[in-house]
Motif scaffolding. Structure first.
Motif, PDB file in Angstrom:
ATOM      1  N   GLY A 435      15.245  30.731 -43.077  1.00  0.00           N
ATOM      2  CA  GLY A 435      15.817  30.238 -41.830  1.00  0.00           C
ATOM      3  C   GLY A 435      16.043  28.741 -41.898  1.00  0.00           C
ATOM      4  N   ALA A 436      15.927  28.084 -40.767  1.00  0.00           N
ATOM      5  CA  ALA A 436      16.135  26.631 -40.702  1.00  0.00           C
ATOM      6  C   ALA A 436      15.067  25.915 -41.515  1.00  0.00           C
ATOM      7  CB  ALA A 436      16.090  26.150 -39.255  1.00  0.00           C
ATOM      8  N   GLY A 439      10.835  24.886 -40.963  1.00  0.00           N
ATOM      9  CA  GLY A 439      10.353  25.717 -39.864  1.00  0.00           C
ATOM     10  C   GLY A 439       8.905  26.138 -39.983  1.00  0.00           C
ATOM     11  N   ASP A 453      12.186  26.387 -48.942  1.00  0.00           N
ATOM     12  CA  ASP A 453      13.295  26.615 -48.009  1.00  0.00           C
ATOM     13  C   ASP A 453      14.521  26.981 -48.832  1.00  0.00           C
ATOM     14  OD1 ASP A 453      11.796  25.890 -45.728  1.00  0.00           O
ATOM     15  OD2 ASP A 453      12.200  23.764 -46.071  1.00  0.00           O
ATOM     16  N   GLU A 455      18.476  29.477 -48.932  1.00  0.00           N
ATOM     17  CA  GLU A 455      19.503  30.273 -48.264  1.00  0.00           C
ATOM     18  C   GLU A 455      19.855  31.459 -49.157  1.00  0.00           C
ATOM     19  OE1 GLU A 455      22.866  27.832 -47.490  1.00  0.00           O
ATOM     20  OE2 GLU A 455      21.799  26.466 -46.147  1.00  0.00           O
ATOM     21  N   ASP A 487       8.973  35.480 -38.768  1.00  0.00           N
ATOM     22  CA  ASP A 487       9.598  34.183 -38.534  1.00  0.00           C
ATOM     23  C   ASP A 487       8.542  33.242 -37.947  1.00  0.00           C
ATOM     24  OD1 ASP A 487       9.451  34.585 -35.697  1.00  0.00           O
ATOM     25  OD2 ASP A 487      11.307  35.753 -35.794  1.00  0.00           O
TER      26      ASP A 487
END
Length: 507
Positions: A435-436, A439, A453, A455, A487
């Motif tokens: 996700g972002a 986070g 992190d 994508e 999440d």
């Protein structure tokens, strides 16, 4: 007396894999091996499953095996091959490679990790107490130990085969089923050329081949010269002595009407379909893995692969307990996860042995099974199981990924593209945030768990299951299995981190 954190009895594939896993985790581990070197006489496992190839890929060593083996659709059930070329994995195939080569490659990797191996020594006994295990050894090579020496370890792991001294000395029961079939394996010269390949007759299955072969269009093409490898079913079951050339000759005459002028025996051995499983994989500070924990018919090629995956499941857990990062109860999950897997392997191999019988009723049953496996869903279900890609540990309810292998996705990070398996090469757990960025804060576990992190915009597909919902974040164990999906709004991440990787660090 020499001290190690962990001593492994047995330097076959399971012991070597476990040693490598522990060494990657920074644990002082040593192997006790009865052979003077890694050479292996006779015929053993001849291939690696898709999941085992993934395990080696997770450690950055799969190319070593691929360079020497032959890629083929070797996944099978009883008398049929199961094509997995449409499975969502980089390794949608098996690898034909004899065990002596598999062991040599694994031993090279373990040597690079500086794991000591005490060779020409056998474990003769042990005694465990509240703080460790004292291990008695036979005399051996000049390896830094004196004759009659002993070792001291926090834990002892028996990877010493179906006749495991460790299992017997620990008093762990080994229930199961006695043999119903017996076959002789051998390599020798023959005056007459036998019909190469696998043959089914009223007497059972027999086969002839050579050490060197190629797989062309899915078919095995043997070399035209060299000694002959033989497998022949024996008329009687229950022999208590090692087979001889005379036994082999008589078995060949009974099945083929001739022994093809067999002579110059190189090696000979016997295997049966005896099926047994250790009642417990752990007793105090003593654990079992591989054939020491489960034995069965070699039909289906599950043995070596199951042992390697035992080792990968146990290694990181044992490392965390040895380092006092996790409580000893973490070792209980080794049994709860791996015992059901091997129990299922015993059942599938027993089923395959039954389907290989040659009477008319079994022939009718085999026709129906082949018809079923020709259908898409049954083929995918059984192929996922036989390839190891369908293993599912019961880690609770939730996303379909939980308890299953993490796919080797092509990720994009701030540092560039990278594969999931590349991130697992250091055998450390991984929290993958899709996700972002920023986070998640796992600072209390930062000394143990990587946070990446990344994508990923591609599909999420699992073998035999199909498409699943894209997760926001995934917690991946060092063995490549998913421990948590969620999440940053879900508070149970801290619980998952504590359960698998120990309590948070407090300054």
């Amino acid at each position: 007396m020499k001290d190690h954190a962990v001593v492994i009895a047995g330097g076959g594939p399971t012991g070597l894999m476990l040693a490598g896993e522990l060494a990657l985790a920074g644990v002082d581990v040593a192997i006790v091996e009865r052979r003077p070197n890694q050479e292996l006489a006779g015929s053993r496992a001849g291939g690696l499953s898709s999941r085992t190839l993934e395990v080696f890929d997770q450690r950055g060593i799969v190319d070593r095996f691929l360079a020497e083996g032959q890629i083929a659709q070797v996944t099978g059930f009883a008398v049929t091959r199961l094509d997995i070329s449409d499975f969502p994995t980089r390794h949608n195939y098996g690898l034909a490679l004899r065990q002596k080569h598999i062991e040599r490659i694994m031993a090279g990797w373990v040597s690079e990790l500086a794991v000591p191996i005490y060779r020409s020594r056998e474990l003769t006994g042990f005694a465990q107490d509240d703080t460790g295990v004292t291990i008695e050894l036979s005399d051996g090579l000049a390896d830094g130990l004196s004759d009659g020496a002993s070792l001291r370890a926090s834990y002892l792991v028996g990877c010493d085969g179906g006749r495991s001294v460790v299992r017997k000395a620990a008093g762990i029961e080994f229930p199961g089923w006695d043999a119903t079939t017996s076959s002789i394996l051998a390599e020798a010269e023959m005056t007459e050329e036998p019909p190469l390949g696998v043959h089914r007759t009223a007497f059972g299955i027999h086969a002839f081949g050579r050490e060197k072969y190629e797989i062309r269009d899915g078919k095995v093409v043997f070399a035209t010269e060299g000694p002959i490898g033989i497998m022949v079913t024996e008329k009687n079951v229950g022999a208590t002595t090692e087979p001889t050339l005379q036994d082999l000759s008589e078995a060949l005459v009974a099945v083929c009407g001739t022994d093809y002028g067999i002579h110059n025996l190189t090696w000979i051995s016997r295997f049966t379909d005896v099926s047994r499983q250790a009642a417990a994989y752990r007793k105090g500070r003593v654990l079992l893995a591989g054939d020491a924990a489960h034995v069965h018919s070699p039909v289906g090629g599950q043995g070596l692969n199951t042992g390697v995956q035992d080792a990968v499941n146990l290694g990181w857990k044992l490392a965390q307990v040895v380092k006092a990062r996790s409580p000893e109860s973490l070792l209980d999950t080794y049994q709860s996860e791996r015992h059901p897997v091997a129990a299922r392997v015993l059942r599938t191999t027993m089923a395959q042995v039954a389907l290989q019988r040659t009477d008319d009723r079994t022939e009718a049953l085999r026709d129906i099974v082949l018809e079923l496996l020709g259908m898409e869903e049954p083929r995918k279900r059984i192929a996922a199981e036989m390839s190891g890609l369908g293993i599912h540990y019961d880690l609770g309810e939730g996303h379909p990924l939980v308890g299953r292998r993490m796919p080797d996705l092509d990720l994009v990070t701030a540092d560039g593209p990278i594969r999931v398996f590349t991130l697992l090469q250091n055998a450390r757990p991984l929290l993958l945030n899709l996700g972002a960025p920023g986070g998640f804060d796992i600072t209390p576990w930062a000394d143990r768990v990587q946070l990446i992190d990344a994508e990923y915009a591609g599909p999420w597909d699992l073998p035999a299951i199909g498409a699943v919902a894209a997760p926001a974040a995934v917690l991946i164990r060092p063995d490549g299995y998913v421990a948590w999906v969620g999440d940053r709004t879900q508070p149970d991440l801290a619980d998952a981190l504590t359960t698998w990787f120990g309590p948070p660090y407090e300054e």
